[in-house]
Design a protein around this motif. Sequence first.
Motif, PDB file in Angstrom:
ATOM      1  N   ALA A   1       0.830  -1.205   0.000  1.00 41.51           N
ATOM      2  CA  ALA A   1       0.000   0.000   0.000  1.00 41.51           C
ATOM      3  C   ALA A   1       0.865   1.256   0.000  1.00 41.51           C
ATOM      4  N   PHE A   2       1.948   1.237   0.772  1.00 41.46           N
ATOM      5  CA  PHE A   2       2.832   2.401   0.834  1.00 41.46           C
ATOM      6  C   PHE A   2       3.543   2.620  -0.494  1.00 41.46           C
TER       7      PHE A   2
ATOM      8  N   LEU B   1       2.382   1.696  -3.446  1.00 40.70           N
ATOM      9  CA  LEU B   1       1.360   2.176  -4.378  1.00 40.70           C
ATOM     10  C   LEU B   1       1.099   3.670  -4.175  1.00 40.70           C
ATOM     11  N   SER B   2       1.072   4.089  -2.927  1.00 38.31           N
ATOM     12  CA  SER B   2       0.897   5.512  -2.646  1.00 38.31           C
ATOM     13  C   SER B   2       2.078   6.317  -3.176  1.00 38.31           C
TER      14      SER B   2
END
Length: 456
Positions: free
Chosen positions: A2-3, A5-6
């Motif tokens: 998730a990090f 992707l951010s």
Amino acid sequence: MAFYLSFAYDLDRSDFIKLAGLYGALFFMSFKLIQVQKHNFWILVSIALIFRLLFIVSLPNLSQDYFRFIWDGRLLANGWNPYEFIPMELIGAQGFTIAQARELLQGMGSLSAGNFTNYAPVNQLIFSFAGWLGPTSILFSVILLRIVIILADFGTLFYGSKLLRSLGLPEYRIFWYILNPFIIIELTGNLHFEGVMVFFLVWSLYLLHKKKWIWSAIIFGLSVSVKLLPLMFLPLLFRYFKTSTSLSRINDSSGTSNSIKRSRPDRCPEVLNIRKLILFYLIVLIIFIAFFSPFYSPEVIQNFTQSIGLWFGKFEFNASIYYIVRWIGFQVKGYNIIETAGLVLAVITFLIILALSFFRKNATTRQLITSMLFAITAYLFLSTTVHPWYLAIPLVLSVFTEFRYMIVWTAVVILSYFTYSNAEFQESLWLLALEYIIVFSFLGWELLKPGKTIKV
């Protein structure tokens, strides 16, 4: 995930708080992951691939260099020599046409658009690969270039782990490079080709360790043909080749060394090894000339050297010792002494490399790699420009040594990106001071702590 992707799809480089926060969290979690899973080699390999594939359809958001890569590649794919033309001057030339020319020109910025290219020939061939297969799409060109960089990273993983095994070191150390968020973000994410240079360098070192010095020279020549930086390591090979145990002794199956077999007693092993060293240098030179020759003209040599010279006499970014020298120059002279200081610091770097070459024992591969690490560290400490991705080579070299300061440096180098958080692109000297105080302090502690020996 998730990090990452951010970072890849929802980050503006002007948002320094978010950038530093994501990077810090990724750094902590990645090294915790290595610590927990260090004995599960293939799990870490799979994770390394997944993290890189997350970036596959993103555009670089921390660097605009990729616009110049695509520009050079499309020039070459359309029969133009990228070394002969300044983009800003070429855009209005009669008969000139490449897709999205003005978009690429605007994207690369006025600094790049106003100067000749400084990318070495193998780099240009990779750019042309993207220019040929992706002649009209910037995103598709980015994907093609990214695939090359990912493949290079896994080549580094392959030969790096083999070299670690050969040196009797744990294989998981290679993930300090492969899973380092700095490497994933700066190379895969931002499309910097230091990763390709590192791949050829690690492959060359592995072959050299295995005494396949001719093939090592060929691959080393490819590394230089991607980026010129590995040229600084050539003098360090003098003691490695000169010492007879480096290349003239053969290990038997029991691990003990046999005596040197001399069919001709009049030939000294040291003389033979120096001849091998000279041939090594010649092979590297021949490989570089072979790749450069299709682009050659007297103007190309002048343009290329002029572009390289800008880095020593015009550009400033994330420097350490140079900024202190610059401040002294302002107090004494009243103006920026970069042209003089850049030249003097380059000479000092050269003298340090010579000292490491002739006065430090480089008889084993680990000693040689440690000297390489010290050499490039001195170069970076004395440089006027230290872009974050320049740390890729010393980071991978540190994997094969007992020094960890490069891991610390890759953690704090993110502070240099504060520059892009303001419209004037002004660096924060306080943050740069913090970055280098941490790095210098950790390096000093590693060199001086009780029981530490640098003769590994």
